[in-house]
Design a protein around this motif. Structure first.
Motif, PDB file in Angstrom:
ATOM      1  N   GLN A 152       0.830  -1.210   0.000  1.00  0.00           N
ATOM      2  CA  GLN A 152       0.000   0.000   0.000  1.00  0.00           C
ATOM      3  C   GLN A 152       0.863   1.258   0.000  1.00  0.00           C
ATOM      4  OE1 GLN A 152      -3.826   0.665   0.187  1.00  0.00           O
ATOM      5  NE2 GLN A 152      -2.523   2.188  -0.791  1.00  0.00           N
ATOM      6  N   LEU A 153       1.892   1.266   0.831  1.00  0.00           N
ATOM      7  CA  LEU A 153       2.773   2.441   0.895  1.00  0.00           C
ATOM      8  C   LEU A 153       3.483   2.662  -0.432  1.00  0.00           C
ATOM      9  CD1 LEU A 153       4.279   1.881   4.462  1.00  0.00           C
ATOM     10  CD2 LEU A 153       2.533   3.551   3.803  1.00  0.00           C
ATOM     11  N   ARG A 154       3.952   1.594  -1.061  1.00  0.00           N
ATOM     12  CA  ARG A 154       4.636   1.742  -2.349  1.00  0.00           C
ATOM     13  C   ARG A 154       3.655   2.156  -3.448  1.00  0.00           C
ATOM     14  NH1 ARG A 154       9.207   2.943  -0.245  1.00  0.00           N
ATOM     15  NH2 ARG A 154      10.722   1.262   0.070  1.00  0.00           N
ATOM     16  N   ASP A 155       2.417   1.676  -3.370  1.00  0.00           N
ATOM     17  CA  ASP A 155       1.412   2.107  -4.351  1.00  0.00           C
ATOM     18  C   ASP A 155       1.144   3.606  -4.233  1.00  0.00           C
ATOM     19  OD1 ASP A 155       1.157  -0.456  -5.325  1.00  0.00           O
ATOM     20  OD2 ASP A 155      -0.712  -0.898  -4.259  1.00  0.00           O
ATOM     21  N   TRP A 156       1.066   4.102  -2.997  1.00  0.00           N
ATOM     22  CA  TRP A 156       0.871   5.534  -2.812  1.00  0.00           C
ATOM     23  C   TRP A 156       2.062   6.337  -3.346  1.00  0.00           C
ATOM     24  CZ3 TRP A 156      -1.193   4.892   2.848  1.00  0.00           C
ATOM     25  CH2 TRP A 156      -2.581   4.722   2.814  1.00  0.00           C
ATOM     26  N   GLU A 157       3.267   5.815  -3.148  1.00  0.00           N
ATOM     27  CA  GLU A 157       4.435   6.489  -3.711  1.00  0.00           C
ATOM     28  C   GLU A 157       4.335   6.553  -5.229  1.00  0.00           C
ATOM     29  OE1 GLU A 157       8.178   4.945  -2.532  1.00  0.00           O
ATOM     30  OE2 GLU A 157       7.755   5.064  -0.378  1.00  0.00           O
ATOM     31  N   ASP A 158       3.978   5.434  -5.849  1.00  0.00           N
ATOM     32  CA  ASP A 158       3.904   5.373  -7.306  1.00  0.00           C
ATOM     33  C   ASP A 158       2.857   6.334  -7.857  1.00  0.00           C
ATOM     34  OD1 ASP A 158       5.853   3.436  -7.312  1.00  0.00           O
ATOM     35  OD2 ASP A 158       4.462   1.751  -7.486  1.00  0.00           O
ATOM     36  N   SER A 159       1.783   6.564  -7.102  1.00  0.00           N
ATOM     37  CA  SER A 159       0.720   7.461  -7.569  1.00  0.00           C
ATOM     38  C   SER A 159       0.966   8.914  -7.179  1.00  0.00           C
ATOM     39  CB  SER A 159      -0.629   7.008  -7.005  1.00  0.00           C
ATOM     40  OG  SER A 159      -0.652   7.119  -5.583  1.00  0.00           O
ATOM     41  N   GLY A 160       2.054   9.174  -6.448  1.00  0.00           N
ATOM     42  CA  GLY A 160       2.377  10.533  -6.041  1.00  0.00           C
ATOM     43  C   GLY A 160       1.658  10.998  -4.785  1.00  0.00           C
ATOM     44  N   ASP A 161       1.015  10.069  -4.063  1.00  0.00           N
ATOM     45  CA  ASP A 161       0.268  10.429  -2.859  1.00  0.00           C
ATOM     46  C   ASP A 161       1.093  10.322  -1.582  1.00  0.00           C
ATOM     47  OD1 ASP A 161      -2.186  10.955  -4.204  1.00  0.00           O
ATOM     48  OD2 ASP A 161      -2.538   8.790  -4.374  1.00  0.00           O
ATOM     49  N   LEU A 162       2.326   9.875  -1.706  1.00  0.00           N
ATOM     50  CA  LEU A 162       3.220   9.744  -0.553  1.00  0.00           C
ATOM     51  C   LEU A 162       4.642   9.927  -1.033  1.00  0.00           C
ATOM     52  CD1 LEU A 162       3.659   8.877   2.478  1.00  0.00           C
ATOM     53  CD2 LEU A 162       3.886   6.527   1.630  1.00  0.00           C
ATOM     54  N   ARG A 163       5.408  10.747  -0.302  1.00  0.00           N
ATOM     55  CA  ARG A 163       6.817  10.885  -0.678  1.00  0.00           C
ATOM     56  C   ARG A 163       7.554   9.591  -0.367  1.00  0.00           C
ATOM     57  NH1 ARG A 163      10.249  11.815   3.721  1.00  0.00           N
ATOM     58  NH2 ARG A 163       9.197  12.428   5.651  1.00  0.00           N
ATOM     59  N   HIS A 164       8.641   9.383  -1.090  1.00  0.00           N
ATOM     60  CA  HIS A 164       9.398   8.146  -0.922  1.00  0.00           C
ATOM     61  C   HIS A 164      10.118   8.141   0.420  1.00  0.00           C
ATOM     62  CE1 HIS A 164      11.873   4.661  -1.819  1.00  0.00           C
ATOM     63  NE2 HIS A 164      12.927   5.363  -1.446  1.00  0.00           N
ATOM     64  N   ILE A 165      10.047   7.016   1.117  1.00  0.00           N
ATOM     65  CA  ILE A 165      10.872   6.773   2.292  1.00  0.00           C
ATOM     66  C   ILE A 165      11.472   5.376   2.170  1.00  0.00           C
ATOM     67  CG2 ILE A 165       9.607   8.294   3.858  1.00  0.00           C
ATOM     68  CD1 ILE A 165       8.273   5.756   5.022  1.00  0.00           C
ATOM     69  N   SER A 166      12.564   5.166   2.877  1.00  0.00           N
ATOM     70  CA  SER A 166      13.168   3.839   2.937  1.00  0.00           C
ATOM     71  C   SER A 166      12.311   2.941   3.817  1.00  0.00           C
ATOM     72  CB  SER A 166      14.583   3.942   3.504  1.00  0.00           C
ATOM     73  OG  SER A 166      15.138   2.663   3.731  1.00  0.00           O
ATOM     74  N   ILE A 167      12.213   1.665   3.447  1.00  0.00           N
ATOM     75  CA  ILE A 167      11.518   0.674   4.268  1.00  0.00           C
ATOM     76  C   ILE A 167      12.469  -0.494   4.509  1.00  0.00           C
ATOM     77  CG2 ILE A 167       9.589  -0.928   4.483  1.00  0.00           C
ATOM     78  CD1 ILE A 167       7.952   0.853   2.660  1.00  0.00           C
ATOM     79  N   LEU A 168      12.888  -0.655   5.750  1.00  0.00           N
ATOM     80  CA  LEU A 168      13.658  -1.818   6.157  1.00  0.00           C
ATOM     81  C   LEU A 168      12.800  -2.652   7.097  1.00  0.00           C
ATOM     82  CD1 LEU A 168      17.296  -0.491   6.797  1.00  0.00           C
ATOM     83  CD2 LEU A 168      16.196  -1.152   4.653  1.00  0.00           C
ATOM     84  N   CYS A 169      12.962  -3.966   7.048  1.00  0.00           N
ATOM     85  CA  CYS A 169      12.035  -4.866   7.720  1.00  0.00           C
ATOM     86  C   CYS A 169      12.691  -5.636   8.853  1.00  0.00           C
ATOM     87  CB  CYS A 169      11.435  -5.842   6.712  1.00  0.00           C
ATOM     88  SG  CYS A 169      10.487  -5.003   5.405  1.00  0.00           S
ATOM     89  N   GLY A 170      11.896  -5.874   9.907  1.00  0.00           N
ATOM     90  CA  GLY A 170      12.376  -6.577  11.085  1.00  0.00           C
ATOM     91  C   GLY A 170      11.699  -7.911  11.261  1.00  0.00           C
ATOM     92  N   ASN A 171      11.107  -8.115  12.458  1.00  0.00           N
ATOM     93  CA  ASN A 171      10.438  -9.381  12.784  1.00  0.00           C
ATOM     94  C   ASN A 171      11.372 -10.575  12.651  1.00  0.00           C
ATOM     95  OD1 ASN A 171       7.856  -9.274  13.865  1.00  0.00           O
ATOM     96  ND2 ASN A 171       6.910  -8.835  11.898  1.00  0.00           N
ATOM     97  N   GLY A 172      12.644 -10.374  12.954  1.00  0.00           N
ATOM     98  CA  GLY A 172      13.595 -11.480  12.887  1.00  0.00           C
ATOM     99  C   GLY A 172      13.831 -12.007  11.495  1.00  0.00           C
ATOM    100  N   ALA A 173      13.406 -11.240  10.477  1.00  0.00           N
ATOM    101  CA  ALA A 173      13.535 -11.618   9.055  1.00  0.00           C
ATOM    102  C   ALA A 173      12.592 -12.742   8.670  1.00  0.00           C
ATOM    103  CB  ALA A 173      14.973 -11.988   8.694  1.00  0.00           C
ATOM    104  N   LEU A 174      11.550 -12.960   9.455  1.00  0.00           N
ATOM    105  CA  LEU A 174      10.678 -14.106   9.230  1.00  0.00           C
ATOM    106  C   LEU A 174       9.959 -14.062   7.882  1.00  0.00           C
ATOM    107  CD1 LEU A 174      10.078 -16.614  10.902  1.00  0.00           C
ATOM    108  CD2 LEU A 174       8.070 -15.455  11.830  1.00  0.00           C
ATOM    109  N   PHE A 175       9.789 -12.867   7.332  1.00  0.00           N
ATOM    110  CA  PHE A 175       9.119 -12.723   6.042  1.00  0.00           C
ATOM    111  C   PHE A 175       9.971 -11.919   5.054  1.00  0.00           C
ATOM    112  CE2 PHE A 175       5.890 -13.083   9.340  1.00  0.00           C
ATOM    113  CZ  PHE A 175       5.126 -14.138   8.856  1.00  0.00           C
ATOM    114  N   LEU A 176      11.283 -11.897   5.263  1.00  0.00           N
ATOM    115  CA  LEU A 176      12.144 -10.989   4.523  1.00  0.00           C
ATOM    116  C   LEU A 176      12.062 -11.168   3.022  1.00  0.00           C
ATOM    117  CD1 LEU A 176      14.294  -8.792   4.406  1.00  0.00           C
ATOM    118  CD2 LEU A 176      16.027 -10.554   4.773  1.00  0.00           C
TER     119      LEU A 176
END
Length: 308
Positions: free
Chosen positions: A178-202
């Protein structure tokens, strides 16, 4: 400084303690070097898995100074979450003065409504300073605070100093999309997304548009491999490496004993001298250690880095 374009692997570092519970300063240096040799691009210290809530303010800054001294210019993110803004402001400002690249802020558990969450971050940033880059930590399993994509969007829009989301929601893949879709449509400025949760879904998070990992799995080399292959478009290769490590990663991600397991493995790998948790904290039973040893032996058949 951390930026909205940051990619790669930021290892969440534990806090090393001596058997008597005091800071193990020698292991802080040893651990930092271990992560650089494993290919980490940066480190995040004093996070939830860093037992930050058990540290005195002077101990926190001791760790900050030591890690930054060994960083050789690599970015260090400092967790500054605290019950009150006075402690948060002090640690954030002292950490940045010492050379940190950014701070990380998680919401306190008392927040319930969307407006409360947005208002909290507005107040926090006003306190620490709008010139300090910050990471928004979204980890409802630990905080109990549910941050919807729209709330993240509001926080990012309201606070230009928000440069990164540490994504740890579960299930949360659609949130990244959802966040990346908003970026692509110009509705959200780009930010970095790094993921945690022990890498369980990396590997899946990378496919949804994440920029990398910010977590503490005891084999950061695997995180490096999965992130690099994913960014290069080798999704099958990334999946193969991830699948090989999944049994051990799953075991390490257990509630309550997860940090004890991680420290046990890091001790066996030579990253820290002791696997001590500062009290209160669980100790592993002999049977649990035997489980981990067996998982390591099985992993070593496919990844020689586990032959320890």
């Amino acid at each position: 400084m951390l930026s909205t374009d940051t990619k790669g692997v930021f290892a969440i570092a534990p806090t090393p303690f001596l058997p008597d519970g005091s800071l193990d300063e020698a292991s802080v240096d040893q651990m930092t070097e271990f992560y650089w040799k494993a290919g980490a691009d940066g480190l995040t210290i004093l996070g939830i898995m860093g037992e930050a809530q058990k540290l005195e303010p002077e101990e926190s800054m001791q760790i900050v100074r030591q890690v930054i001294a060994k960083a050789d210019g690599r970015p260090i993110v400092v967790g500054v979450s605290a019950p009150g803004f006075a402690a948060m402001k002090r640690l954030a400002n002292e950490a940045m003065e010492a050379g940190a690249a950014a701070v990380m802020i998680a919401p306190p558990s008392a927040l319930r409504t969307d407006d409360q969450i947005v208002g909290y971050y507005a107040q926090a940033i006003a306190q620490i300073g709008r010139d300090i880059p910050f990471v928004l930590q979204d980890h409802p399993q630990a905080t109990g605070v549910q941050i919807t994509p729209m709330v993240i969007r509001r926080i990012v829009d309201d606070n230009p100093s928000c440069v990164m989301l540490k994504h740890e929601d579960w299930p949360g893949l659609d949130k990244v999309s959802q966040l990346r879709d908003w970026e692509d449509s110009g509705d959200l400025r780009h930010i970095s997304i790094l993921c945690g949760n022990g890498a369980l879904f990396l590997e899946l998070e990378m496919q949804r548009g994440a920029d990398g990992a910010m977590t503490g799995y005891a084999f950061p080399e695997m995180l490096r491999d999965v992130v690099d292959r994913s960014l290069a478009g080798d999704l099958d290769g990334a999946q193969d490496i991830f699948d090989t490590h999944l049994p051990l990663l799953r075991y390490e991600q257990q509630p309550v004993i997860g940090l004890s397991v991680r420290k046990y493995i890091l001790k066996k790998r030579g990253a820290i001298a002791h696997d001590t948790l500062r009290t209160p904290g669980p100790k592993l039973t002999d049977r649990t250690r035997a489980d981990v040893d067996r998982l390591l032996m099985r992993l070593a058949k496919f990844d020689p880095r586990a032959a320890i």
